[in-house]
Design an enzyme around this catalytic site. Structure first.
Site, PDB file in Angstrom:
ATOM      1  CB  THR A   1     -13.042  15.329 -12.892  1.00 38.53           C
ATOM      2  OG1 THR A   1     -13.556  14.635 -11.746  1.00 38.53           O
ATOM      3  CG2 THR A   1     -11.534  15.227 -12.914  1.00 38.53           C
ATOM      4  CE  LYS A   2     -19.592  19.850 -16.085  1.00 37.74           C
ATOM      5  NZ  LYS A   2     -20.673  20.181 -15.126  1.00 37.74           N
TER       6      LYS A   2
END
Ligand code: PMP
Length: 301
Positions: free
Chosen positions: A153-154
């Site tokens: 994830t970012k």
């Protein structure tokens, strides 16, 4: 990096003038980093502006949003269309595209109960980020593990970790940091993946603390197609320092040769041959010069 303004920013379905693209100071994400984002790159091609691997980026944006239990008010297709339109009305070709989804105004507490989510998209003209060969240092800060965040994830909040490492490196006169995972294996840069070249093979860490980057994935595929052995493995800092060649990669960075780690020269201290060959190939692919990889391009017009 100076921001080059464009005419419009997309906010929750509307094209808003640059100077009017504002949020309230109680926006949840400002306080707690409760936002998710993407960095996407578009390029000038003979057939108009093309966005590189748009589908992959939008998929990852939704994966990130899901990790924070964010319900976006827009579908993947709506966001893709908005990006294409934004590029067009801002008259851009080589550009950086930044979609961001965030918990907005509604609650001052950490838990975003009843807090609405907002989505915005910014596009800016983009020239090359790194001009020089990088000198990097091993950071004292460990990259997030699956015990402190969600793989792949970012999440904006995670980037405080990157900022710590970047300041540490810059204060000591290095260009960038190299971050290890909690087990001491090599993970990635603050916003880039890393590859080593050893005995003509490309190797990248398989650390669960590294983002499985879209550029990294592309390079693995391109290398194999080109007949270069390319694989993932657990990587030690010793292996990095004894590599024949080294480079960072990412959407913004593209492919950036690294010439030293903790002042230990890599190879002959210059950008390596295989690195430059991959960089050259990548440059052609993103600009639509390679028919085999046109499937990775989405045209804005
Ligand atoms: N790692 C981190 C922490 C990043 O922020 C990025 C940039 N998105 C990357 C790696 C490279 O990923 P990508 O190639 O998908 O841009």
């Amino acid at each position: 990096m100076d921001i080059k303004k464009t005419k419009f920013i997309w906010m929750d379905g509307k094209f808003v003038k640059w100077k009017d693209a504002k949020v309230h100071i109680l926006t949840h994400a400002i306080h707690y980093g409760s936002a998710v984002f993407e960095g996407i790159h578009s390029y000038k091609t003979d057939n108009g502006t093309a966005v590189f691997r748009l589908n992959d980026h939008i998929e990852r944006l939704f994966h990130s949003a899901n990790a924070l239990s964010m319900k976006l008010k827009f579908t993947k297709q709506q966001l893709k269309n908005a990006i294409k339109k934004l590029i067009k009305i801002n008259k851009l070709s080589d550009a950086y595209i930044r979609p961001v989804a965030y918990y907005g105004y509604g609650n001052i507490g950490v838990f975003p109960k009843d807090v609405p989510t907002n989505v915005a998209m910014i596009t800016v003209p983009w020239e090359h980020y790194y001009s020089t060969n990088l000198r990097i240092m091993t950071s004292k800060y460990a990259r997030h593990s699956e015990k402190s965040s969600v793989f792949g994830t970012k999440l904006s909040g995670n980037y405080a970790n990157s900022i710590l490492a970047m300041y540490e490196a810059r204060k000591k006169g290095y260009d960038e940091a190299l971050m290890l995972d909690l087990n001491g294996y090599v993970a990635e840069g603050p916003a880039e993946n890393i590859f080593i070249v050893k005995n003509r093979a490309l190797i990248t860490p398989n650390s669960r603390s590294a983002l499985p980057g879209i550029t990294r994935k592309s390079i693995l595929e391109i290398s194999r197609d080109t007949g270069i052995r390319a694989y993932e493995k657990k990587m030690t800092i010793k292996e990095v320092k004894s590599a024949d060649e080294l480079f960072f990669c990412g959407t913004a960075t593209e492919i950036a040769p690294v010439v030293s780690v903790d002042n230990k020269k890599i190879g002959n201290g210059k950008a390596g041959k295989i690195t430059l060959m991959i960089k050259n190939k990548y440059n052609g692919i993103v600009r639509g010069k390679d028919n085999k990889y046109k499937k990775w391009l989405t045209y804005a017009e």
